[in-house]
Scaffold this motif. Structure first.
Motif, PDB file in Angstrom:
ATOM      1  N   MET A   1       0.837  -1.194   0.000  1.00  0.00           N
ATOM      2  CA  MET A   1       0.000   0.000   0.000  1.00  0.00           C
ATOM      3  C   MET A   1       0.875   1.248   0.000  1.00  0.00           C
ATOM      4  O   MET A   1       1.977   1.244   0.534  1.00  0.00           O
ATOM      5  CB  MET A   1      -0.896   0.025   1.232  1.00  0.00           C
ATOM      6  N   ASN A   2       0.337   2.297  -0.569  1.00  0.00           N
ATOM      7  CA  ASN A   2       1.082   3.539  -0.716  1.00  0.00           C
ATOM      8  C   ASN A   2       0.429   4.657   0.089  1.00  0.00           C
ATOM      9  O   ASN A   2      -0.790   4.768   0.125  1.00  0.00           O
ATOM     10  CB  ASN A   2       1.120   3.942  -2.188  1.00  0.00           C
ATOM     11  N   LEU A   3       1.246   5.494   0.702  1.00  0.00           N
ATOM     12  CA  LEU A   3       0.740   6.652   1.422  1.00  0.00           C
ATOM     13  C   LEU A   3       0.498   7.762   0.403  1.00  0.00           C
ATOM     14  O   LEU A   3       1.420   8.208  -0.284  1.00  0.00           O
ATOM     15  CB  LEU A   3       1.737   7.101   2.492  1.00  0.00           C
ATOM     16  N   ILE A   4      -0.771   8.193   0.293  1.00  0.00           N
ATOM     17  CA  ILE A   4      -1.207   9.146  -0.721  1.00  0.00           C
ATOM     18  C   ILE A   4      -1.624  10.452  -0.052  1.00  0.00           C
ATOM     19  O   ILE A   4      -2.291  10.438   0.981  1.00  0.00           O
ATOM     20  CB  ILE A   4      -2.413   8.571  -1.509  1.00  0.00           C
ATOM     21  N   ASN A   5      -1.251  11.563  -0.645  1.00  0.00           N
ATOM     22  CA  ASN A   5      -1.667  12.885  -0.177  1.00  0.00           C
ATOM     23  C   ASN A   5      -2.956  13.263  -0.896  1.00  0.00           C
ATOM     24  O   ASN A   5      -2.986  13.289  -2.125  1.00  0.00           O
ATOM     25  CB  ASN A   5      -0.575  13.913  -0.468  1.00  0.00           C
ATOM     26  N   VAL A   6      -4.004  13.530  -0.134  1.00  0.00           N
ATOM     27  CA  VAL A   6      -5.315  13.844  -0.702  1.00  0.00           C
ATOM     28  C   VAL A   6      -5.625  15.314  -0.443  1.00  0.00           C
ATOM     29  O   VAL A   6      -5.549  15.786   0.692  1.00  0.00           O
ATOM     30  CB  VAL A   6      -6.410  12.948  -0.090  1.00  0.00           C
ATOM     31  N   MET A   7      -5.979  16.015  -1.521  1.00  0.00           N
ATOM     32  CA  MET A   7      -6.304  17.435  -1.424  1.00  0.00           C
ATOM     33  C   MET A   7      -7.742  17.669  -1.900  1.00  0.00           C
ATOM     34  O   MET A   7      -7.994  17.667  -3.098  1.00  0.00           O
ATOM     35  CB  MET A   7      -5.326  18.252  -2.281  1.00  0.00           C
ATOM     36  N   PRO A   8      -8.678  17.826  -0.971  1.00  0.00           N
ATOM     37  CA  PRO A   8     -10.057  18.103  -1.368  1.00  0.00           C
ATOM     38  C   PRO A   8     -10.262  19.598  -1.645  1.00  0.00           C
ATOM     39  O   PRO A   8      -9.639  20.444  -1.003  1.00  0.00           O
ATOM     40  CB  PRO A   8     -10.865  17.657  -0.151  1.00  0.00           C
ATOM     41  N   PHE A   9     -11.120  19.907  -2.606  1.00  0.00           N
ATOM     42  CA  PHE A   9     -11.418  21.292  -2.955  1.00  0.00           C
ATOM     43  C   PHE A   9     -12.917  21.531  -2.926  1.00  0.00           C
ATOM     44  O   PHE A   9     -13.720  20.606  -3.106  1.00  0.00           O
ATOM     45  CB  PHE A   9     -10.879  21.619  -4.356  1.00  0.00           C
ATOM     46  N   GLY A  10     -13.314  22.789  -2.743  1.00  0.00           N
ATOM     47  CA  GLY A  10     -14.717  23.205  -2.817  1.00  0.00           C
ATOM     48  C   GLY A  10     -15.619  22.425  -1.889  1.00  0.00           C
ATOM     49  O   GLY A  10     -15.306  22.218  -0.716  1.00  0.00           O
ATOM     50  N   GLN A  11     -16.748  21.986  -2.431  1.00  0.00           N
ATOM     51  CA  GLN A  11     -17.746  21.285  -1.621  1.00  0.00           C
ATOM     52  C   GLN A  11     -17.208  19.957  -1.078  1.00  0.00           C
ATOM     53  O   GLN A  11     -17.671  19.493  -0.038  1.00  0.00           O
ATOM     54  CB  GLN A  11     -19.035  21.077  -2.401  1.00  0.00           C
TER      55      GLN A  11
END
Length: 77
Positions: A1-11
């Motif tokens: 498994m890979n550590l992923i950076n998640v960037m949510p935007f807006g709603q």
């Protein structure tokens, strides 16, 4: 498994209540499953996924450290 950076935007950011955060996932389908499990309201929202600044339409394998952006629908012209 890979550590992923998640960037949510807006709603999407409003729903998650989170600024950028990290998840462990192998591909974008797994990211969507994890997000829907953690934030059920996302299950009926439309959003695009970009991996390292490229919008993807199909399941995409992720490498450790990848940046996944969750982009709400947008319009303009």
């Amino acid at each position: 498994m890979n550590l992923i950076n998640v960037m949510p935007f807006g709603q999407i950011a409003e729903i998650t209540g989170l600024d950028p955060f990290q998840l462990t996932a192998a591909d974008t389908d797994e990211i969507q499953r994890l997000l829907t499990s953690r934030f059920p309201e996302l299950g009926n929202k439309q959003y695009a996924i970009a991996v390292d600044k490229v919008i993807v339409k199909e399941n995409t394998v992720l490498t450790s450290g990848a940046v996944v952006a969750l982009l709400p629908p947008f319009s303009g012209g």
